[in-house]
Design a protein around this motif. Structure first.
Motif, short mmCIF file in Angstrom:
data_model
loop_
_atom_site.label_atom_id
_atom_site.label_comp_id
_atom_site.label_asym_id
_atom_site.label_seq_id
_atom_site.Cartn_x
_atom_site.Cartn_y
_atom_site.Cartn_z
N GLY A 40 7.37 34.24 24.65
CA GLY A 40 6.50 35.21 25.29
C GLY A 40 7.22 36.48 25.67
O GLY A 40 8.45 36.52 25.74
N THR A 41 6.46 37.53 25.91
CA THR A 41 7.04 38.81 26.33
C THR A 41 7.76 38.68 27.66
O THR A 41 8.83 39.25 27.87
N ALA A 42 7.15 37.95 28.59
CA ALA A 42 7.73 37.82 29.92
C ALA A 42 8.46 36.51 30.12
O ALA A 42 9.35 36.41 30.97
N CYS A 43 8.08 35.49 29.36
CA CYS A 43 8.60 34.14 29.63
C CYS A 43 8.71 33.34 28.34
O CYS A 43 7.83 33.41 27.48
N TYR A 60 11.08 26.52 31.30
CA TYR A 60 10.75 27.91 30.99
C TYR A 60 11.73 28.84 31.69
O TYR A 60 12.38 28.48 32.67
N ARG A 61 11.81 30.05 31.14
CA ARG A 61 12.70 31.05 31.72
C ARG A 61 12.11 32.44 31.49
O ARG A 61 11.71 32.76 30.37
N TYR A 62 12.06 33.22 32.55
CA TYR A 62 11.61 34.61 32.41
C TYR A 62 12.70 35.39 31.68
O TYR A 62 13.89 35.24 31.95
N ALA A 63 12.27 36.22 30.74
CA ALA A 63 13.23 36.93 29.90
C ALA A 63 12.62 38.23 29.37
O ALA A 63 11.40 38.42 29.42
N ASP A 64 13.48 39.08 28.85
CA ASP A 64 13.06 40.37 28.30
C ASP A 64 13.61 40.51 26.89
O ASP A 64 14.30 41.47 26.56
N VAL A 65 13.31 39.52 26.05
CA VAL A 65 13.82 39.53 24.68
C VAL A 65 12.71 39.78 23.65
O VAL A 65 12.98 39.95 22.47
N VAL A 66 11.47 39.77 24.14
CA VAL A 66 10.30 40.03 23.29
C VAL A 66 9.48 41.13 23.95
O VAL A 66 9.26 41.10 25.16
N ARG A 67 9.05 42.10 23.17
CA ARG A 67 8.21 43.17 23.70
C ARG A 67 7.02 43.39 22.78
O ARG A 67 7.19 43.51 21.57
N ASP A 68 5.85 43.43 23.42
CA ASP A 68 4.61 43.63 22.65
C ASP A 68 4.50 42.63 21.50
O ASP A 68 4.05 42.97 20.39
N THR A 154 0.92 42.34 25.46
CA THR A 154 -0.31 42.57 24.71
C THR A 154 -1.42 41.63 25.14
O THR A 154 -1.19 40.61 25.79
N THR A 155 -2.62 42.00 24.74
CA THR A 155 -3.79 41.13 24.90
C THR A 155 -4.27 40.77 23.51
O THR A 155 -4.66 41.64 22.72
N GLY A 156 -4.22 39.48 23.22
CA GLY A 156 -4.69 38.98 21.92
C GLY A 156 -6.10 38.45 22.05
O GLY A 156 -6.41 37.70 22.99
N ILE A 157 -6.96 38.84 21.14
CA ILE A 157 -8.36 38.41 21.17
C ILE A 157 -8.67 37.70 19.87
O ILE A 157 -8.42 38.24 18.78
N GLY A 175 0.66 42.17 31.10
CA GLY A 175 1.34 42.03 32.38
C GLY A 175 2.34 43.13 32.68
O GLY A 175 2.56 43.47 33.85
N THR A 176 2.96 43.69 31.63
CA THR A 176 3.89 44.80 31.85
C THR A 176 3.18 45.97 32.52
O THR A 176 3.73 46.63 33.41
N HIS A 177 1.95 46.21 32.13
CA HIS A 177 1.16 47.30 32.71
C HIS A 177 0.82 47.00 34.17
O HIS A 177 0.78 47.90 35.00
N PHE A 178 0.60 45.71 34.48
CA PHE A 178 0.40 45.32 35.88
C PHE A 178 1.63 45.70 36.71
O PHE A 178 1.52 46.29 37.78
#
Length: 281
Positions: A40-43, A60-68, A154-157, A175-178
């Protein structure tokens, strides 16, 4: 009891069982383990199921290795997945061999290779590569409706008909925008805002501040479901943990919106349910 209600209960019970084994893994030996890796982008989440596809461990681990939805730190992603794998192997006293992974809808040509390579480099044999909504639906068991996966970037629909995905879209709002909004409104560093929003105790206070972003997400949903017969929306993804998000989306779309007890773990569990013991070619 309706089939729909049974589906809700199955999803929530599976998530509760997973939350339990994250804290206390089940060490009874299984001849086979199935793992789901959710980058995930955040986790980053790893979910482990036994031979009967029952939860036995997770981390699980929060991380910043994936963006969008895209892997931007390959080495960092491999390192985290490998460390979580080794941590779970030590707790279970067994080797984790097989894993499935998933990618955001519509990104298969862009990032499926990177995701697969990360999981393989961490020591797994990849047996399946799913799109995230299909994975989530292995837990939700939806026949008709829209799965909205609100992640960090992102928001996937995804729209389903007769249990099949017939339309997918992915938009850069999540969530990044939050966190950016909280950072500005509270004069916090971004990383502090990111941590602040994860605390459920802060959600009631934060909801009015975040309402415009949630309404934007609802507008995105409306744009993509237009022309389809969607009577229900199902929310998954870590960002959906915000208390009250489902009410705003339901009011804005005018469509019944269901949120599982813990939407953060629905997709990782669905990925694990899609794992087999036969590696991909």
């Amino acid at each position: 009891m309706s089939k729909k209600k049974l589906n809700y209960e199955y999803c929530d019970q599976l998530v509760r069982d997973f939350e339990t084994v994250v804290k206390k893994p089940i060490k009874t030996k299984s001849p086979l383990y199935y793992t789901g890796v959710d980058l995930g982008t955040a986790c980053i989440v790893l979910a482990v199921l036994d031979e009967n596809y029952k939860p036995v461990a997770g981390a699980y681990r929060y991380a910043d290795v994936v963006r969008d939805g895209m892997v931007v730190d390959y080495i960092g992603a491999v390192k985290i997945v490998r460390e979580l794998k080794e941590e779970l192997e030590e707790k279970l006293g067994a080797e984790l061999i097989y894993s499935a992974a998933a990618i955001p809808p519509g990104t298969d040509l862009l990032d499926s290779g990177a995701v697969r390579n990360v999981v393989q480099a961490a020591g797994f044999e990849v047996t399946s590569l799913l799109d995230e909504p299909t994975a989530a639906n292995k837990v939700l068991n939806i026949q008709n409706g829209a799965v909205v996966d609100i992640g960090g970037g992102t928001t996937g629909i995804s729209i389903l008909k007769d249990g099949k995905v017939i339309y997918v879209a992915d938009e850069p709002t999540g969530g990044t925008h939050f966190s950016l909004v909280i950072s500005g409104a509270y004069n916090m560093e971004f990383k502090d805002a990111d941590i602040y929003k994860r605390n459920p105790k802060n959600h009631k206070e934060l909801l009015p501040t975040l309402k415009p972003v949630v309404e934007k997400i609802a507008t995105i949903i409306n744009q993509h479901i237009k022309g389809f017969d969607v009577n229900e929306i199902f929310l998954v993804g870590g960002t959906c943990c915000l208390a009250g998000i489902e009410d705003i989306i339901e009011r804005k779309t005018g469509i019944f919106t269901h949120k599982p007890e813990n939407p953060m773990f629905v997709t990782p569990l669905g990925i694990a349910l899609g794992c087999t013991d036969k590696p991909l070619d």
